[in-house]
Design an enzyme around this catalytic site. Structure first.
Site, PDB file in Angstrom:
ATOM      1  CB  CYS A   1      21.150  56.384  12.540  1.00  0.00           C
ATOM      2  SG  CYS A   1      21.599  55.228  11.234  1.00  0.00           S
TER       3      CYS A   1
ATOM      4  CB  CYS B   1      18.386  53.313  13.274  1.00  0.00           C
ATOM      5  SG  CYS B   1      20.003  53.073  14.055  1.00  0.00           S
TER       6      CYS B   1
ATOM      7  CG  HIS C   1      23.783  53.264  15.016  1.00  0.00           C
ATOM      8  ND1 HIS C   1      23.444  53.874  13.830  1.00  0.00           N
ATOM      9  CD2 HIS C   1      24.748  54.056  15.582  1.00  0.00           C
ATOM     10  CE1 HIS C   1      24.149  54.984  13.691  1.00  0.00           C
ATOM     11  NE2 HIS C   1      24.945  55.118  14.741  1.00  0.00           N
TER      12      HIS C   1
ATOM     13  CB  SER D   1      29.137  60.838   7.279  1.00  0.00           C
ATOM     14  OG  SER D   1      28.109  60.604   6.331  1.00  0.00           O
TER      15      SER D   1
ATOM     16  CG  HIS E   1      23.063  51.535  10.711  1.00  0.00           C
ATOM     17  ND1 HIS E   1      22.134  51.661  11.735  1.00  0.00           N
ATOM     18  CD2 HIS E   1      22.811  50.332  10.140  1.00  0.00           C
ATOM     19  CE1 HIS E   1      21.361  50.593  11.759  1.00  0.00           C
ATOM     20  NE2 HIS E   1      21.751  49.772  10.798  1.00  0.00           N
TER      21      HIS E   1
ATOM     22  CG  HIS F   1      25.442  51.548   5.059  1.00  0.00           C
ATOM     23  ND1 HIS F   1      26.168  52.190   6.048  1.00  0.00           N
ATOM     24  CD2 HIS F   1      25.559  52.335   3.950  1.00  0.00           C
ATOM     25  CE1 HIS F   1      26.691  53.302   5.559  1.00  0.00           C
ATOM     26  NE2 HIS F   1      26.346  53.417   4.290  1.00  0.00           N
TER      27      HIS F   1
ATOM     28  CD  GLN G   1      26.564  53.545  -1.353  1.00  0.00           C
ATOM     29  OE1 GLN G   1      25.947  54.087  -2.264  1.00  0.00           O
ATOM     30  NE2 GLN G   1      27.593  54.114  -0.761  1.00  0.00           N
TER      31      GLN G   1
END
Ligand SMILES: [Zn+2]
Ligand SMILES: [Zn+2]
Lengths: 390, 390
Positions: free
Chosen positions: B52, B55, B116, B164, B167, B169, B171
């Site tokens: 990943c 990570c 993760h 995809s 993890h 997150h 933006q």
């Protein structure tokens, strides 16, 4: 500082039909074009599927049996999004920001052809003309019904678009209200018609300017290698619009004169319409050698003129300019799709490939459907399609 | 003629933030609610994935190594949709309808947590407050950079949304231009602020009316069983808006006072924000016992105030009212999604389930994440979730 290069520098373009922008990020396509990596998709569908509710003679969910139709078939959807009039009156609003507008109407399904395994891209000219005639019939029938103020003809094709039945068909939703998107487009066409930009393009009714006449007149004048035109015939042009959101979005419209709706087409214009529908859908299938998914919609006069009392060029309601939108989700191959999510849902649509690059890719594709090439040439067909695609 | 019943009669509702309509077809949900038919999804993700790129300690595509971060991590996206200034000037338009507006800015990635396998729905209050602080930091940093006029914070979660990497997150895209959707919302908030509807709701700057203060003040006053509120705490409320497009769309906003942006939150308001973010994402996961996919975006003041020179209640730019949109595609189970296609792409969005029905389903869900229930109660957890879900 380098000069602005539309294939290098991020920029925004505005859609004058909606007033909305698209963010273009062309620098992200600087990697080499890989083309398709998948083998051409074969059509493994039967010509007749006993379990398909659209095949001739089969029974639909509502219990009715389909006619053994030979060309097209129209029936009213058993699970329509709107119900026939009369409906109840609007309730009082609990707050000025929470209004309710009752909607009435009907939803029709239009089978394009009895063959379960065919699509627009694989039908001949005569069959496509029959579909256009059927669209005209439904548009006239629904559009003159009491309380109907808008008729939306559309096709939703492919499992990727949530369409579970591959049998070639489209839909027609007729409503008491003009929906948001066509209402916005019509308002912008009307606003533009009051402006007086200098242009030698055809004019709309009352000799006024037409946004789409002006736009398409400019586009067909651009040098073919540099522009956004994909295919063009005597009356119609298919192009990737300047403001396209979807990677291979196409707008299809007549460019020789202002035409408000499908019922205003001459025989020659209707034939040219059938021809370009075939050319566009064949190119789409050839792009990734698959049955290409898309949503298509016809935008035109909300309903046809009720009578001939007002001459076509004197009728203000003819401010509409007939056009079709094709919105396909595929991006780089038969399986790589674009998702309209994240920033695009929360802020504005974004694309990497420029409309000019997309048009160039579509323009060089062969005019013959890849499955028909294979019929004649077997193994060599794959190479033929790949070469054109590279 | 029967009286209008919002759970029976097709109707349209208008979104006052955008001016757009949604067509509601509630008669199509008259079939009994089947609930989920799939077993609860287990989390089979490792706490750390060596492949990943998000990570701690791993190497990203651009070659840089991630810090061994313990809470959150921010880095600039290597494949940003916009490029840092300075860019070239706009080129001349080849036609008035074909304008080009260069755009500059930057795109950041914000990792929510080193683990993760976790998501917002499974993080504790302290971790979520750290994410809000990081959002505030990026908003302040980017929003005060030369040439940045808009900062869009968003999260795109789930493979169904084209994301995809699981993890956790989000933006942040910072641009020289205000994108279409927030620009429209801000224009409508500004227009509304000049009107003078009678209301005892909190007021925006200069004592003017605020569309969202008025709206949310009304919503929290509706009897809980009948309304659209999903959860509410001392400062924030989560509701399915009157004009929701997505089946389980939620808007999250403060209702006690007019708050222009995340940097205007008091400590108590920030804690309440973290709490309601947890409550909403837990309910989403519990709805179909799966890691629920969505796009989330924060709408607020385009950029934070540059200084304290203008008092908060005197600053016209504070017309924005901080709110979050959650747009999830799931409809009836972990695998049945809604597609925005066909009529919805070509005319206007349409929904079957009413916002009130969606709110009722979300409201009765447990506050504890189904995976945490199972930790303590093993097999019995499934029954617990199903009972609440039925
Ligand atoms: Zn249109
Ligand atoms: Zn908003």
């Amino acid at each position: 500082m380098a000069d602005f290069d539309p294939t290098t520098h991020p920029h925004r373009r505005v859609n004058p039909l909606t007033g909305e922008h698209v963010l273009v990020s062309p620098h992200r396509t600087k990697r080499p074009w890989l083309g398709q990596t998948e083998p051409p998709q074969q059509s493994d569908l039967p010509e007749y599927d006993p379990k398909c509710y659209l095949c001739p003679g089969n029974t639909r969910a509502g219990g009715q049996a389909n006619e053994k139709y030979e060309h097209t078939m129209v029936f009213e959807n058993d699970y329509a999004a709107v119900l026939p009039p009369p409906g109840p009156a609007a309730p009082p609003a609990p707050h000025p920001l929470l209004t309710t507008e009752p909607v009435e109407g009907g939803c029709d399904v239009l089978c394009f052809h009895p063959r379960h395994d065919l699509t627009l891209a694989r039908l001949g000219q005569a069959d496509i003309i029959r579909i256009i005639d059927e669209w005209s019939n439904v548009y006239k029938k629904r559009g003159t019904q009491q309380g109907i103020n808008y008729v939306q003809i559309f096709e939703n094709k492919g499992a990727m678009m949530g369409c579970s039945n591959p049998h070639p068909h489209g839909q027609v939703w007729s409503l008491s209200a003009v929906p948001s998107l066509p209402a916005t487009e019509l308002a912008n066409l009307k606003k533009y018609s009051r402006s007086t930009p200098p242009s030698d393009a055809p004019k709309g009714p009352l000799g006024r300017s037409c946004l789409l006449c002006d736009y398409v007149h400019f586009e067909v004048g651009v040098a073919r290698d540099e522009g956004r035109v994909v295919v063009q015939n005597d009356h119609w042009v298919a192009l990737v619009p300047w403001w396209a959101i979807w990677p291979f979005e196409i707008m299809l419209l007549p460019y020789k004169r202002h035409i408000p709706s499908i019922v205003h087409l001459t025989q020659a214009e209707k034939s040219a319409f059938a021809e370009i529908l075939s050319q566009v859908t064949i190119r789409y299938d050839n792009l990734f050698s698959c049955s290409f998914a898309y949503s298509m919609g016809i935008h035109q006069r909300p309903t046809p003129p009720a009578s001939d009392a007002i001459p076509e060029d004197q009728d203000e309601d003819n401010v509409a300019h007939l056009h079709l939108h094709f919105a396909p989700p595929l991006l780089r191959s038969a399986s790589v799709r674009k998702f309209l999510v994240g920033f695009e849902l929360m802020a504005e649509p974004q694309r990497d490939l420029t409309p000019e690059q997309a048009a160039a890719r579509l323009r060089i594709l062969p005019d013959v459907h890849y499955l028909n090439v294979q019929k004649f040439a077997d193994a060599s067909a794959t190479e033929g399609v790949d070469a054109a695609n590279s």
